[in-house]
Design a protein around this motif. Structure first.
Motif, PDB file in Angstrom:
ATOM      1  N   UNK A 280       0.843  -1.191   0.000  1.00  0.00           N
ATOM      2  CA  UNK A 280       0.000   0.000   0.000  1.00  0.00           C
ATOM      3  C   UNK A 280       0.884   1.250   0.000  1.00  0.00           C
ATOM      4  N   UNK A 281       0.470   2.252  -0.796  1.00  0.00           N
ATOM      5  CA  UNK A 281       1.196   3.510  -0.846  1.00  0.00           C
ATOM      6  C   UNK A 281       0.404   4.651  -0.253  1.00  0.00           C
ATOM      7  N   UNK A 282       1.014   5.833  -0.233  1.00  0.00           N
ATOM      8  CA  UNK A 282       0.384   7.027   0.330  1.00  0.00           C
ATOM      9  C   UNK A 282      -0.542   7.711  -0.662  1.00  0.00           C
ATOM     10  N   UNK A 283      -0.705   7.135  -1.861  1.00  0.00           N
ATOM     11  CA  UNK A 283      -1.532   7.706  -2.923  1.00  0.00           C
ATOM     12  C   UNK A 283      -0.712   7.791  -4.194  1.00  0.00           C
ATOM     13  N   UNK A 284      -1.346   7.649  -5.372  1.00  0.00           N
ATOM     14  CA  UNK A 284      -0.575   7.618  -6.618  1.00  0.00           C
ATOM     15  C   UNK A 284       0.069   8.940  -6.999  1.00  0.00           C
ATOM     16  N   UNK A 285      -0.324  10.037  -6.373  1.00  0.00           N
ATOM     17  CA  UNK A 285       0.385  11.300  -6.568  1.00  0.00           C
ATOM     18  C   UNK A 285       1.614  11.395  -5.666  1.00  0.00           C
ATOM     19  N   UNK A 286       1.719  10.544  -4.677  1.00  0.00           N
ATOM     20  CA  UNK A 286       2.750  10.700  -3.646  1.00  0.00           C
ATOM     21  C   UNK A 286       3.781   9.569  -3.632  1.00  0.00           C
ATOM     22  N   UNK A 287       3.339   8.329  -3.797  1.00  0.00           N
ATOM     23  CA  UNK A 287       4.244   7.174  -3.744  1.00  0.00           C
ATOM     24  C   UNK A 287       4.438   6.660  -5.166  1.00  0.00           C
ATOM     25  N   UNK A 288       5.661   6.782  -5.689  1.00  0.00           N
ATOM     26  CA  UNK A 288       5.915   6.480  -7.098  1.00  0.00           C
ATOM     27  C   UNK A 288       7.091   5.515  -7.205  1.00  0.00           C
ATOM     28  N   UNK A 289       6.877   4.429  -7.962  1.00  0.00           N
ATOM     29  CA  UNK A 289       7.962   3.537  -8.351  1.00  0.00           C
ATOM     30  C   UNK A 289       8.352   3.901  -9.775  1.00  0.00           C
ATOM     31  N   UNK A 290       9.625   4.117  -9.992  1.00  0.00           N
ATOM     32  CA  UNK A 290      10.061   4.552 -11.311  1.00  0.00           C
ATOM     33  C   UNK A 290      11.362   3.862 -11.668  1.00  0.00           C
ATOM     34  N   UNK A 291      11.681   3.855 -12.954  1.00  0.00           N
ATOM     35  CA  UNK A 291      12.950   3.275 -13.365  1.00  0.00           C
ATOM     36  C   UNK A 291      12.822   2.427 -14.614  1.00  0.00           C
ATOM     37  N   UNK A 292      13.958   2.084 -15.168  1.00  0.00           N
ATOM     38  CA  UNK A 292      14.037   1.269 -16.374  1.00  0.00           C
ATOM     39  C   UNK A 292      13.888  -0.198 -15.982  1.00  0.00           C
ATOM     40  N   UNK A 293      12.733  -0.785 -16.338  1.00  0.00           N
ATOM     41  CA  UNK A 293      12.475  -2.181 -15.995  1.00  0.00           C
ATOM     42  C   UNK A 293      11.555  -2.373 -14.823  1.00  0.00           C
ATOM     43  N   UNK A 294      11.050  -1.287 -14.217  1.00  0.00           N
ATOM     44  CA  UNK A 294      10.197  -1.408 -13.046  1.00  0.00           C
ATOM     45  C   UNK A 294       8.933  -2.186 -13.386  1.00  0.00           C
ATOM     46  N   UNK A 295       8.508  -3.046 -12.449  1.00  0.00           N
ATOM     47  CA  UNK A 295       7.262  -3.783 -12.614  1.00  0.00           C
ATOM     48  C   UNK A 295       6.952  -4.586 -11.363  1.00  0.00           C
TER      49      UNK A 295
END
Length: 753
Positions: A280-295
């Protein structure tokens, strides 16, 4: 769809108001009560308990505003549906281009917001690798910030599966989004301007739309949860957090505790495999997973179960289409009562690609945008799955797809979703399957090699053998000119390529609005049978209501068509190849044609022959509205029947009703009517009349004024207009003393005598 994406084991292959409908089973029972209530009197009986108001499309937390409808000193592009042109990929097929310093688009907020998403395009560079720049954002005249813009995730070239080489030609996939939290709430009435300033150095900027949203603060960490930062995850994105996420997920599973993603940007460079765990995250505007290959991926064999993913975003770094790479936002096999909710995914290959066999998953409240391939695909033996309240925009292939490749998908429901601007293929596609329900969705603006809704025995899918239901869906500006076939594909179409289509298919309560080519299309060498159409409205089609290019048969009842650019039915197969079974209540498409492919009738319905002198220029033309209540849609206002009527959503003004006359016509008056019944008590509606040769930049022809409708005097109002040439006539309703909505049973437009 010429190609598919996701698995490594197969070949390639505005705000618009939500439409509200009542279920057909309740229409007859509720008709008298609704008519009486709409007339401003007490209803004779309360609505039935089984008669809920039903929303078509996703219930979205943001308000979309179209750039062409905003204040601007830039250049309005379009309307244009020519594939490879910038306005064709814009919502509503119009956008605004800003070229020089000082050019702007300015929006006035209609409700509070503390965030903005801008859908834009800037040019590519000669190498095809994209450029990055900025665009200035002003709030009430003061510079607020510079928004980052880039073309690195846009501009594909050549033929499928496409390249980043501009020399290959066939440029497309032009647009991307940029988003920002504004740090404060802007009240309704605030003026928000996007402007080119010195230092904004892109050769040009094209603005399609903006989304304004009131975003909640970051959620608090749940009690007893494990934060990924406890395992070394870096919320600044400087360090790779892949190992930390793996450790946190393993601990959460072992200890039966929620894994928490706090506010931050976490760089992930590979799949995070999940099973029997909640993240669970703090909301899609706030908790972001990013990067080349993220999944985030489930296991393949056996499928992961009891996975719960909530309230975060995945922003990848995919800049080309490679169908051999597993670089999707969410993938693998996830079932066993799993739930995915409030997840925002961009810049991955596919948003969510599930490889079965797997059973039992719900996806709800997702935003899937700016992807290289599909928005979401249930591939191979997926069962008991639901996708609801999800928004897909700018997918590179099908928006939502069910693909029974190798194993049949079954018991799948797609409901209350909005799919906009799939750059290739279909809005929603069903390739084989059993017990498939596609209900209460909205699909808009398809681009090439597909349509709005599609069912096909193709792409080596196991043929459908159980019921497929398309019910209460709305298709706007759907259907395309296929570049390979060089004829139009329907807004709703069926393709028997690999095998006959004989599974029972029900098409019920479908609205096809302003189809680019045919409304309904059958194609294939194998027969298509066992399809039943009930209560389908085609309100504008560039060519035909039906295009028959396959043997077979279908039953039609209550299928009506207005505003066709050509004849009712295209059929060059010879007598009896496809049997159109008339089950009653059909109208507007009884003529047949066989001959050269006609050009579509302009932007939707064609102008047809010149009207007879004194004729009502609006009758039977394409018409749209800002909203509607129940079955009282805008087509009722141009059907020639004064007892049927359009009614906007109750309790909200202003409301608009726009008629496309099909060609530029000279007009000098408009007549508005309400049903000529005593039950429609006397009322005053405040109405302005606007007109123009396009749907943006209309001129006011008659200023807002109180128009009195009196049943004792026929319940009609005549409004004189200055002699003018226009194609589009718009009525803007801002008040009604008899009922809290705009109402019109007939809109009649006349040329000078």
């Amino acid at each position: 769809m010429t190609g598919r994406a996701g698995s490594t084991d197969r070949p390639p292959s505005t705000p618009s108001a939500h439409l509200v409908r009542r279920p057909r089973r309740a229409l007859l029972a509720a008709a008298t009560a609704l008519l009486t209530a709409a007339a401003g009197l007490a209803a004779a009986a309360p609505a039935q308990a089984d008669d809920p108001q039903i929303l078509r499309g996703a219930d979205l937390p943001f308000t979309t505003r179209q750039a062409e409808d905003a204040a601007t000193n830039g250049t309005v592009l379009g309307p244009d549906r020519t594939f490879g042109q910038l306005p064709a990929e814009a919502s509503g097929r119009e956008a605004v281009r800003l070229d020089a310093d000082g050019e702007y688009v300015e929006f006035t907020l209609t409700e509070p917001a503390n965030s903005i998403v801008v859908r834009y395009s800037i040019p590519d560079n000669a190498a095809g690798t994209g450029i990055s720049d900025s665009l200035s954002l002003y709030v009430d005249g003061a510079h607020d910030r510079d928004l980052d813009v880039t073309s690195q995730y846009a501009w594909y070239y050549g033929s499928y599966p496409f390249t980043n080489n501009p020399s290959a030609g066939n440029q497309h996939h032009f647009y991307d989004d940029t988003r920002a939290l504004l740090g404060r709430t802007l009240p309704a009435g605030t003026e928000v301007r996007l402007q080119v300033d010195a230092g904004d150095d892109a050769p040009w900027y094209v603005i399609d739309l903006v989304d304004f949203e009131q975003v909640a603060p970051p959620a608090a960490q749940p009690a007893g949860s494990l934060s990924v930062t406890e395992f070394g995850a870096d919320p600044t994105g400087a360090a790779d957090s892949s190992n930390a996420f793996d450790a946190a997920v393993a601990a959460g599973q072992a200890q039966d505790r929620t894994v928490w993603i706090p506010a931050g940007s976490f760089r992930i460079t590979r799949h995070i495999v999940v099973h029997d765990v909640t993240i669970r995250g703090a909301g899609p505007w706030h908790s972001v997973l990013t990067g080349n290959g993220v999944g985030i991926y489930g296991r393949w064999t056996p499928a992961s179960t009891n996975v719960h993913l909530h309230d975060f975003a995945i922003f990848g770094d995919v800049r080309e289409r490679n169908d051999g790479h597993q670089i999707n936002g969410i993938g693998g096999a996830i079932g066993g009562g799993s739930v995915i909710s409030n997840i925002w995914i961009e810049h991955t290959k596919v948003g969510m690609w599930f490889d079965g066999p797997m059973d039992g998953i719900t996806v709800t409240g997702a935003r899937l945008r700016n992807l290289t391939a599909d928005g979401l695909n249930f591939h191979r033996g997926v069962s008991n799955a639901v996708v609801e309240n999800t928004h897909v925009r700018n997918s590179g292939d099908d928006g939502l797809a069910i693909w029974s490749h190798e194993q049949r998908d079954h018991r799948i429901t797609l409901r209350n979703n909005t799919v906009e601007l799939p750059i290739l293929a279909n809005g929603i596609a069903v390739y084989g399957g059993d017990d498939i329900t596609v209900v209460d969705n909205v699909v808009r603006d398809t681009l090439t090699q597909g349509g709005g809704l599609h069912a096909g025995n193709r792409h080596t899918a196991i043929p459908a053998d159980g019921p497929i239901r398309f019910e209460r869906n709305t298709l706007e500006r759907a259907g395309v000119l296929d570049p390979n076939w060089q004829f139009g594909v329907g807004a709703l179409w069926f393709y028997a390529l690999d095998a006959p289509m004989d599974a029972p298919i029900t098409v019920r309560d479908i609205d096809i609005i302003d189809a680019s080519y045919p409304g309904i299309h059958f194609i294939g060498n194998a027969p298509i049978t066992n399809i039943t159409f009930e209560d389908v409205t085609i309100n504008g089609a560039g060519t035909f209501a039906l295009q028959l290019q396959a043997p077979g048969s279908a039953s039609f009842s209550g299928v009506t068509a207005t505003g066709l650019g050509a004849d009712g039915i295209y059929d060059c197969q010879g007598a009896g190849a496809f049997q159109v079974v008339d089950a009653g209540g059909n109208s507007g498409w009884d003529t047949r044609y066989c001959g050269p492919w006609p050009e579509p009738g302009g932007e939707g319905p064609g102008p047809g022959p010149d009207p007879e002198p004194g004729a009502n220029l609006a009758r039977g033309r394409s018409v749209s509205a800002s909203s509607q209540t129940g079955p009282y849609g805008p087509a009722n206002a141009v059907d020639g029947d004064a007892h049927s009527y359009w009614e906007s959503a109750n309790g909200s003004f202003p409301q608009q009703l726009t008629v496309d006359l099909g060609a530029v016509r000279e007009v000098d008056r408009v007549v508005l009517r309400l049903p000529p019944l005593a039950v429609w008590e006397r009322r005053s509606q405040r109405v302005a009349v606007l007109g123009g040769q396009g749907t943006s930049g209309m001129s006011t022809l008659s200023a807002a004024a109180d128009r009195v409708f009196d049943p004792a005097q026929g319940n009609d109002v005549e409004i004189d207009l200055p002699d003018t040439g226009l194609r589009y006539l718009r009525l803007e309703f801002t008040a009604n003393t008899g009922w809290p909505a705009g109402q019109a049973s007939e809109v009649e437009v006349y040329a000078p005598a």
